[in-house]
Design a protein around this motif. Structure first.
Motif, mmCIF file in Angstrom:
data_model
loop_
_atom_site.group_PDB
_atom_site.id
_atom_site.type_symbol
_atom_site.label_atom_id
_atom_site.label_comp_id
_atom_site.label_asym_id
_atom_site.label_seq_id
_atom_site.Cartn_x
_atom_site.Cartn_y
_atom_site.Cartn_z
ATOM 1 N N THR A 88 0.842 -1.181 0.000
ATOM 2 C CA THR A 88 0.000 0.000 0.000
ATOM 3 C C THR A 88 0.884 1.240 0.000
ATOM 4 O O THR A 88 1.794 1.341 0.811
ATOM 5 N N PRO A 89 0.660 2.201 -0.913
ATOM 6 C CA PRO A 89 1.444 3.440 -0.878
ATOM 7 C C PRO A 89 1.323 4.117 0.484
ATOM 8 O O PRO A 89 0.278 4.055 1.138
ATOM 9 N N LEU A 90 2.373 4.790 0.881
ATOM 10 C CA LEU A 90 2.374 5.398 2.210
ATOM 11 C C LEU A 90 1.268 6.431 2.380
ATOM 12 O O LEU A 90 0.551 6.410 3.381
ATOM 13 N N SER A 91 1.145 7.340 1.429
ATOM 14 C CA SER A 91 0.130 8.401 1.441
ATOM 15 C C SER A 91 -0.230 8.847 2.849
ATOM 16 O O SER A 91 0.605 9.373 3.576
ATOM 17 N N GLY A 145 0.764 10.195 11.190
ATOM 18 C CA GLY A 145 0.612 10.458 12.609
ATOM 19 C C GLY A 145 1.922 10.854 13.262
ATOM 20 O O GLY A 145 2.852 11.340 12.615
ATOM 21 N N THR A 146 1.996 10.635 14.557
ATOM 22 C CA THR A 146 3.198 10.957 15.329
ATOM 23 C C THR A 146 4.249 9.871 15.146
ATOM 24 O O THR A 146 3.923 8.679 15.078
ATOM 25 N N LEU A 147 5.506 10.270 15.071
ATOM 26 C CA LEU A 147 6.625 9.336 14.932
ATOM 27 C C LEU A 147 7.261 9.143 16.305
ATOM 28 O O LEU A 147 7.933 10.039 16.820
ATOM 29 N N VAL A 191 6.610 0.458 12.790
ATOM 30 C CA VAL A 191 5.317 -0.202 12.971
ATOM 31 C C VAL A 191 4.220 0.840 12.795
ATOM 32 O O VAL A 191 4.151 1.811 13.551
ATOM 33 N N VAL A 192 3.370 0.644 11.812
ATOM 34 C CA VAL A 192 2.323 1.607 11.508
ATOM 35 C C VAL A 192 1.033 1.178 12.211
ATOM 36 O O VAL A 192 0.529 0.068 12.002
ATOM 37 N N ILE A 193 0.519 2.059 13.051
ATOM 38 C CA ILE A 193 -0.714 1.772 13.776
ATOM 39 C C ILE A 193 -1.908 1.908 12.829
ATOM 40 O O ILE A 193 -2.036 2.900 12.117
ATOM 41 N N GLY A 194 -2.774 0.886 12.836
ATOM 42 C CA GLY A 194 -3.912 0.870 11.926
ATOM 43 C C GLY A 194 -5.227 1.269 12.552
ATOM 44 O O GLY A 194 -6.163 1.650 11.843
ATOM 45 N N LYS A 195 -5.301 1.179 13.876
ATOM 46 C CA LYS A 195 -6.513 1.631 14.571
ATOM 47 C C LYS A 195 -6.147 2.053 15.984
ATOM 48 O O LYS A 195 -5.145 1.610 16.545
ATOM 49 N N ASN A 233 -2.785 6.457 17.802
ATOM 50 C CA ASN A 233 -3.821 6.665 16.801
ATOM 51 C C ASN A 233 -3.428 6.119 15.440
ATOM 52 O O ASN A 233 -2.247 5.901 15.152
ATOM 53 N N GLU A 234 -4.424 5.899 14.616
ATOM 54 C CA GLU A 234 -4.178 5.438 13.251
ATOM 55 C C GLU A 234 -3.197 6.384 12.549
ATOM 56 O O GLU A 234 -3.357 7.606 12.601
ATOM 57 N N GLY A 235 -2.197 5.810 11.939
ATOM 58 C CA GLY A 235 -1.184 6.609 11.246
ATOM 59 C C GLY A 235 0.051 6.906 12.059
ATOM 60 O O GLY A 235 1.058 7.377 11.515
ATOM 61 N N ASP A 236 0.000 6.652 13.372
ATOM 62 C CA ASP A 236 1.215 6.781 14.183
ATOM 63 C C ASP A 236 2.222 5.703 13.772
ATOM 64 O O ASP A 236 1.844 4.613 13.322
#
Length: 226
Positions: free
Chosen positions: A7-10, A15-17, A80-84, A183-186
């Protein structure tokens, strides 16, 4: 696994790093004697956190500016990308909150204190490259057995494995979400291993992680403001 599943990053990583220091056993072990001295007295018992601010964001193929008066060091890390949304999540349920993984090159100047990571060392413009794409968690069979490698101008300069983490992803999510909502996107930057190398303007730096591909950046000289 094929590129079509990526999935493209977009918006996925907007979110926060959150950075995790001292999360490789070799790095932690190398500092144990130091941690017995004042002011520490003992090694950290909880994850040592820092934040990469929005200005640090960079991408695959992006340039990274080296200050003229300082050493610059790349930092290979699995992101690690948080999804929810995750609040007070137990380790057993933590992976259900993970959307996927990215390669992170967590650039930094050398640090004097791991207990208090310096903003000046960690948060310069472009000091957090993320890419090349989001790899869904389901595409990685065992995230705890991934090799990480750093190549500078094609030469292997650093390597390690996520098998050497001090704390696994579920442990990190449980600990962090106990006192703050993820949060999602962190993005959780799960730590960089021991053996960081110095890079110079003109160098090409490639971070390679098994199953995630390669993240490439080029070092340039920081321009003085006039």
């Amino acid at each position: 696994m094929t590129s079509s599943t990526h999935t493209p990053l977009s918006d996925a990583t907007r979110g926060t790093l959150f950075g995790i220091a001292l999360n490789y056993r070799g790095l932690l072990d190398s500092r144990l004697e130091e941690f017995q001295q004042p002011p520490y007295q003992r090694p950290p018992v909880k994850p040592v956190l820092f934040i990469k601010t929005p200005n640090t964001r960079n991408q695959d193929g992006g340039q990274v500016a080296k200050p003229a008066d300082a050493r610059l060091q790349p930092g290979p890390a699995l992101g690690v990308v948080i999804g929810k949304r995750a609040s007070r999540v137990k380790a057993a349920d933590a992976m259900s909150h993970v959307a996927g993984y990215v390669i992170v090159n967590e650039f930094s100047l050398p640090e004097d204190s791991y207990y208090r990571p310096a903003v000046k060392a960690k948060c310069r413009d472009g000091f957090c490259a993320i890419g090349p794409a989001l790899v869904p968690a389901a595409d990685i069979a065992d995230v705890n057995q991934l090799g990480l490698r750093v190549f500078v101008n094609g030469e292997l300069r650093q390597q390690n494995s996520t098998a050497n983490w001090v704390r696994t992803i579920p442990e990190l999510i449980e600990t962090l979400s106990e006192f703050m909502t993820l949060n999602e996107g962190d993005v959780l930057i799960t730590g960089t291993p021991e053996g960081r190398v110095d890079v110079e303007p003109g160098d090409e730096v490639i971070i390679e992680i098994d199953g995630l591909g390669k993240l490439r950046n080029v070092i340039v000289q920081e321009q003085e403001n006039h």
